[in-house]
Every structure is written in C-alpha cells, then in structure tokens.
Design a protein around this motif. Structure first.
Motif, PDB file in Angstrom:
ATOM      1  N   LEU A 134       8.512  -1.717  85.819  1.00 42.75           N
ATOM      2  CA  LEU A 134       9.525  -1.125  84.928  1.00 42.75           C
ATOM      3  C   LEU A 134      10.172   0.075  85.608  1.00 42.75           C
ATOM      4  O   LEU A 134      11.395   0.220  85.581  1.00 42.75           O
ATOM      5  CB  LEU A 134       8.885  -0.692  83.599  1.00 42.75           C
ATOM      6  N   ASP A 135       9.341   0.920  86.223  1.00 42.13           N
ATOM      7  CA  ASP A 135       9.898   2.068  86.958  1.00 42.13           C
ATOM      8  C   ASP A 135      10.884   1.583  88.034  1.00 42.13           C
ATOM      9  O   ASP A 135      11.911   2.212  88.261  1.00 42.13           O
ATOM     10  CB  ASP A 135       8.786   2.898  87.625  1.00 42.13           C
ATOM     11  N   ASP A 136      10.550   0.444  88.664  1.00 41.68           N
ATOM     12  CA  ASP A 136      11.422  -0.101  89.721  1.00 41.68           C
ATOM     13  C   ASP A 136      12.828  -0.397  89.206  1.00 41.68           C
ATOM     14  O   ASP A 136      13.782  -0.386  89.980  1.00 41.68           O
ATOM     15  CB  ASP A 136      10.848  -1.416  90.285  1.00 41.68           C
ATOM     16  N   THR A 142       5.614   4.495  81.541  1.00 40.84           N
ATOM     17  CA  THR A 142       4.638   5.257  80.743  1.00 40.84           C
ATOM     18  C   THR A 142       5.057   5.312  79.266  1.00 40.84           C
ATOM     19  O   THR A 142       4.213   5.297  78.381  1.00 40.84           O
ATOM     20  CB  THR A 142       4.495   6.685  81.302  1.00 40.84           C
ATOM     21  N   ASP A 143       6.367   5.348  79.017  1.00 36.41           N
ATOM     22  CA  ASP A 143       6.844   5.312  77.622  1.00 36.41           C
ATOM     23  C   ASP A 143       6.381   4.032  76.932  1.00 36.41           C
ATOM     24  O   ASP A 143       6.044   4.044  75.749  1.00 36.41           O
ATOM     25  CB  ASP A 143       8.379   5.364  77.575  1.00 36.41           C
ATOM     26  N   LEU A 144       6.398   2.939  77.682  1.00 36.86           N
ATOM     27  CA  LEU A 144       5.946   1.666  77.084  1.00 36.86           C
ATOM     28  C   LEU A 144       4.478   1.761  76.678  1.00 36.86           C
ATOM     29  O   LEU A 144       4.095   1.322  75.595  1.00 36.86           O
ATOM     30  CB  LEU A 144       6.178   0.506  78.068  1.00 36.86           C
ATOM     31  N   ILE A 145       3.650   2.340  77.538  1.00 39.78           N
ATOM     32  CA  ILE A 145       2.223   2.502  77.194  1.00 39.78           C
ATOM     33  C   ILE A 145       2.107   3.330  75.908  1.00 39.78           C
ATOM     34  O   ILE A 145       1.333   3.000  75.009  1.00 39.78           O
ATOM     35  CB  ILE A 145       1.459   3.247  78.320  1.00 39.78           C
ATOM     36  N   ARG A 146       2.884   4.401  75.839  1.00 43.22           N
ATOM     37  CA  ARG A 146       2.829   5.299  74.671  1.00 43.22           C
ATOM     38  C   ARG A 146       3.192   4.543  73.392  1.00 43.22           C
ATOM     39  O   ARG A 146       2.525   4.674  72.374  1.00 43.22           O
ATOM     40  CB  ARG A 146       3.777   6.489  74.913  1.00 43.22           C
ATOM     41  N   PRO A 170      -1.090   7.676  92.219  1.00 40.24           N
ATOM     42  CA  PRO A 170      -2.109   8.318  91.369  1.00 40.24           C
ATOM     43  C   PRO A 170      -1.551   8.933  90.094  1.00 40.24           C
ATOM     44  O   PRO A 170      -2.230   8.978  89.069  1.00 40.24           O
ATOM     45  CB  PRO A 170      -2.701   9.400  92.279  1.00 40.24           C
ATOM     46  N   ARG A 171      -0.298   9.402  90.120  1.00 45.65           N
ATOM     47  CA  ARG A 171       0.287  10.011  88.909  1.00 45.65           C
ATOM     48  C   ARG A 171       0.382   8.973  87.782  1.00 45.65           C
ATOM     49  O   ARG A 171       0.234   9.297  86.621  1.00 45.65           O
ATOM     50  CB  ARG A 171       1.664  10.589  89.281  1.00 45.65           C
ATOM     51  N   HIS A 172       0.632   7.689  88.169  1.00 47.11           N
ATOM     52  CA  HIS A 172       0.673   6.623  87.163  1.00 47.11           C
ATOM     53  C   HIS A 172      -0.655   6.521  86.408  1.00 47.11           C
ATOM     54  O   HIS A 172      -0.668   6.217  85.217  1.00 47.11           O
ATOM     55  CB  HIS A 172       0.923   5.265  87.846  1.00 47.11           C
ATOM     56  N   VAL A 173      -1.762   6.729  87.117  1.00 42.97           N
ATOM     57  CA  VAL A 173      -3.091   6.607  86.492  1.00 42.97           C
ATOM     58  C   VAL A 173      -3.234   7.678  85.417  1.00 42.97           C
ATOM     59  O   VAL A 173      -3.617   7.401  84.272  1.00 42.97           O
ATOM     60  CB  VAL A 173      -4.211   6.751  87.553  1.00 42.97           C
ATOM     61  N   ILE A 174      -2.886   8.909  85.780  1.00 39.96           N
ATOM     62  CA  ILE A 174      -3.044  10.032  84.849  1.00 39.96           C
ATOM     63  C   ILE A 174      -2.070   9.899  83.675  1.00 39.96           C
ATOM     64  O   ILE A 174      -2.445  10.079  82.503  1.00 39.96           O
ATOM     65  CB  ILE A 174      -2.824  11.378  85.606  1.00 39.96           C
TER      66      ILE A 174
END
Ligand code: E4P
Length: 228
Positions: A134-136, A142-146, A170-174
């Motif tokens: 999605l970022d691509d 991350t909004d989708l996860i939220r 790693p930022r994606h994980v956090i």
C-alpha cells in the motif's frame, strides 16, 4: 505483539529461531519459488520442526473446491499449519468450509478494511493486510491496520488476529504494533535492521576498550586477586 518470519529459507528460520523471538512463519508461492529445488511439503514440515507456532502455507487454486482440497492436504502435514488463501469470494468460501473441519486460515492480500471484515466474518484465524505494497502506491498501510483494529475491537464476536504483512523496514513493525496489529511478519533483513543501533555498537566498543585498558594497568598480583 508477536513476530513471525516471512520466508521459506530454512537457514534464515534457523538463525532467527535461535534468538528466541519467533512465534510463527509465513510463506507464499513467491518465497517458495526462490528456494530452488525445495519440496513444498518437506519445507513446511521442516519449518514446523524449527518454530513452535503457526506456519502459513498458501493454496494456489483459484476456486473454492481446489483451495479446500489443498487446505485439507496442508493441514494433514502438521497441526501448526495455517492455510493461506487470497481475499476473494472463493477464498472466503474456502475459509468457511475449512473452519467446519477445524482448519485455520490466513486470509492474505488484504488491501482494505471491507476485505478484512468479510474475511473475519467468514471465520479467518488471521487476516494479512499488506502495508508495504500500500505504501508503494502512496496509501498509508498503517492507517489500514488502525481501521481494521478499530472494527475488530468493537465487535466482540470477532476473534480474528491482524497480521501486518509486506513489512519493508523496522518502523513498519513499530507502527503496526501501535496501530493494533497482533503480529508482524518480517523478512530477516528487517529484523536485523531493527536489532542494530550505532550507539549499541559504539557502547560495546567503549566498554571493551575501557575493560582492556584497566586489565593492562593491573599488576599480575592484583589481577589474580580480582579473579577470585
Ligand atoms: C505475507 O504473508 C506475505 O508473504 C508477504 O509479507 C508479502 O510481502 P511483499 O510485499 O514483500 O512480497
């Protein structure tokens, strides 16, 4: 949040398993295709012997009957096998039918919250939003996860877990953890990046050089007394 490894490479799985951080593994046909000559069933069984947790194996049929047939076969390989199916009408039908047999499914290739909700209602064990892809295309993964986390949280009948997939850094994980994902499945490269910090390396260097300098200035008698 739990961490899975996103790979079909056995050496990578062995390496990360030694760190004691892995709760599962996800594979997909592209990852398996990279492991030239590896037999699918042998690979999944070997992974199940290395990591004590859910191991996703993906069906490649495009119709529900085929997915159910593959899913039953995979589930017979090991009790920890989770059948991965794409988020399509056929995929949802397969999830519902496999659930009747007690077989758990990972609904993959989720790119919007409608897909996640329907997969959960069909009985998915986990849903996999692909945040990197999605970022691509300039959408916020991350909004989708939220959104999915908020929807699942307000419906107490939904027990489906959110598995953040297509993790690129790693930022994606956090960010996934803070947005409410239960699991992030990561390439080994991302785990290694997340584990490393220049100040950790510099700190180790300084501790060791201070210690060596101290040892070099000590008399043999004092050094002997200190080691008792
Ligand atoms: C998840 O289960 C998928 O295997 C994976 O995360 C896909 O990631 P990619 O977008 O890097 O291919």
């Amino acid at each position: 949040m739990k961490i899975y490894l996103d790979t079909a490479n056995l050496n990578e799985i062995r390496e990360a398993a030694r760190w004691g951080i892995l709760s599962g593994v996800t594979t997909n046909p592209s990852l398996l295709a990279k492991e030239e000559g590896a037999d699918f069933q042998d690979t999944i069984r070997t992974i199940a012997g290395l990591v004590d947790g859910p191991i996703s194996a993906e069906a490649v049929s495009e119709d529900a009957d085929g997915m159910v047939r593959e899913g039953r076969e995979f589930a017979a390989w090991h009790p920890n096998v989770i059948v991965k199916v794409p988020c399509t009408a056929a995929g949802l039908e397969a999830v519902a039918r496999l659930k009747e047999d007690g077989i758990r499914c990972n609904v993959t290739l989720i790119f919007n919250a409608n897909q996640a909700l329907m997969a959960a209602l069909a009985g998915a064990f986990v849903v996999s939003p692909f945040i990197g892809r999605l970022d691509d295309i300039s959408q916020d993964g991350t909004d989708l996860i939220r959104e999915i986390a908020a929807i699942f949280e307000q419906d107490h009948d939904i027990e489906t877990q959110i598995l953040a997939a297509s993790i690129r850094h790693p930022r994606h994980v956090i960010e996934s953890a803070l947005a409410g994902a239960h699991i992030a499945t990561c390439p080994l490269r991302v785990l290694k990046q997340g584990l490393t910090h220049p100040l950790t390396d510099r700190g180790i260097e300084r501790f060791l050089s201070d210690w060596r300098a101290r040892e070099a200035t000590r008399t043999p008698a004092a050094a002997g007394a200190g080691s008792e």
